[in-house]
Motif scaffolding. Structure first.
Motif, PDB file in Angstrom:
ATOM      1  N   THR A 224      11.397 -18.217  15.808  1.00 36.80           N
ATOM      2  CA  THR A 224      10.015 -18.658  16.002  1.00 36.80           C
ATOM      3  C   THR A 224       9.063 -17.506  15.700  1.00 36.80           C
ATOM      4  O   THR A 224       9.314 -16.362  16.084  1.00 36.80           O
TER       5      THR A 224
ATOM      6  N   LYS B 254       5.275 -21.241  15.099  1.00 34.71           N
ATOM      7  CA  LYS B 254       5.949 -21.772  13.908  1.00 34.71           C
ATOM      8  C   LYS B 254       7.436 -21.762  14.244  1.00 34.71           C
ATOM      9  O   LYS B 254       8.060 -20.703  14.301  1.00 34.71           O
ATOM     10  N   GLU B 255       7.981 -22.951  14.512  1.00 33.56           N
ATOM     11  CA  GLU B 255       9.335 -23.054  15.037  1.00 33.56           C
ATOM     12  C   GLU B 255      10.281 -23.687  14.024  1.00 33.56           C
ATOM     13  O   GLU B 255       9.956 -24.709  13.426  1.00 33.56           O
TER      14      GLU B 255
ATOM     15  N   ASN C 229      13.135 -25.971  12.662  1.00 35.11           N
ATOM     16  CA  ASN C 229      13.687 -27.259  13.084  1.00 35.11           C
ATOM     17  C   ASN C 229      15.211 -27.188  13.116  1.00 35.11           C
ATOM     18  O   ASN C 229      15.819 -26.269  12.568  1.00 35.11           O
TER      19      ASN C 229
ATOM     20  N   THR D 167      13.583 -26.521   7.609  1.00 31.82           N
ATOM     21  CA  THR D 167      12.148 -26.781   7.736  1.00 31.82           C
ATOM     22  C   THR D 167      11.625 -26.179   9.031  1.00 31.82           C
ATOM     23  O   THR D 167      12.401 -25.777   9.902  1.00 31.82           O
TER      24      THR D 167
ATOM     25  N   SER E 106       8.189 -26.459  12.033  1.00 35.21           N
ATOM     26  CA  SER E 106       7.070 -27.227  12.582  1.00 35.21           C
ATOM     27  C   SER E 106       6.130 -26.257  13.266  1.00 35.21           C
ATOM     28  O   SER E 106       6.557 -25.244  13.831  1.00 35.21           O
ATOM     29  N   TYR E 107       4.850 -26.586  13.209  1.00 34.04           N
ATOM     30  CA  TYR E 107       3.827 -25.790  13.883  1.00 34.04           C
ATOM     31  C   TYR E 107       3.367 -26.518  15.137  1.00 34.04           C
ATOM     32  O   TYR E 107       3.244 -27.741  15.144  1.00 34.04           O
ATOM     33  N   PHE E 108       3.074 -25.723  16.178  1.00 31.87           N
ATOM     34  CA  PHE E 108       2.589 -26.280  17.430  1.00 31.87           C
ATOM     35  C   PHE E 108       1.387 -25.486  17.915  1.00 31.87           C
ATOM     36  O   PHE E 108       1.343 -24.266  17.808  1.00 31.87           O
TER      37      PHE E 108
ATOM     38  N   PRO F 265       1.866 -30.882  18.579  1.00 28.81           N
ATOM     39  CA  PRO F 265       2.106 -30.702  17.140  1.00 28.81           C
ATOM     40  C   PRO F 265       0.817 -30.308  16.429  1.00 28.81           C
ATOM     41  O   PRO F 265      -0.270 -30.749  16.794  1.00 28.81           O
TER      42      PRO F 265
ATOM     43  N   ILE G  57       0.129 -28.847   9.483  1.00 23.11           N
ATOM     44  CA  ILE G  57       0.192 -27.675   8.607  1.00 23.11           C
ATOM     45  C   ILE G  57      -0.906 -27.683   7.543  1.00 23.11           C
ATOM     46  O   ILE G  57      -1.356 -26.630   7.098  1.00 23.11           O
TER      47      ILE G  57
END
Length: 80
Positions: free
Chosen positions: A17, A30-31, A33, A38, A40-42, A51, A54
């Motif tokens: 992350t 920015k983690e 998956n 891929t 995902s941004y939180f 969520p 992007i």
């Protein structure tokens, strides 16, 4: 999901992350998956993980946090 009064710990996040700041005061994570390919941004503003799309990120409106502690302090500030 963490309660609003609890701050995340760095160990709460998947390995790999990255922590970013968007527009000075929005803490993003920015983690990776589970597929390992891929990410995902939180958005953590206010202490709740949401969520983050992007497509809102541009080259000049976000940057890596200097440290997890800096990123966490932004969350603390947003909870007041």
């Amino acid at each position: 999901m963490l309660k609003r009064t609890e701050l995340p710990k760095e160990t709460d996040f998947p390995v790999g992350t990255k922590f970013y700041l968007f527009e000075w005061d929005v803490p993003l994570s920015k983690e990776p998956n589970k597929d390992g390919k891929t990410v995902s941004y939180f958005n953590w503003y206010g202490g709740n993980k949401k969520p983050y799309p992007i497509e809102r990120l541009k080259i000049d409106n976000n940057w890596p946090a200097d440290s997890f502690e800096q990123w966490l302090h932004i969350i603390e500030e947003s909870m007041q």
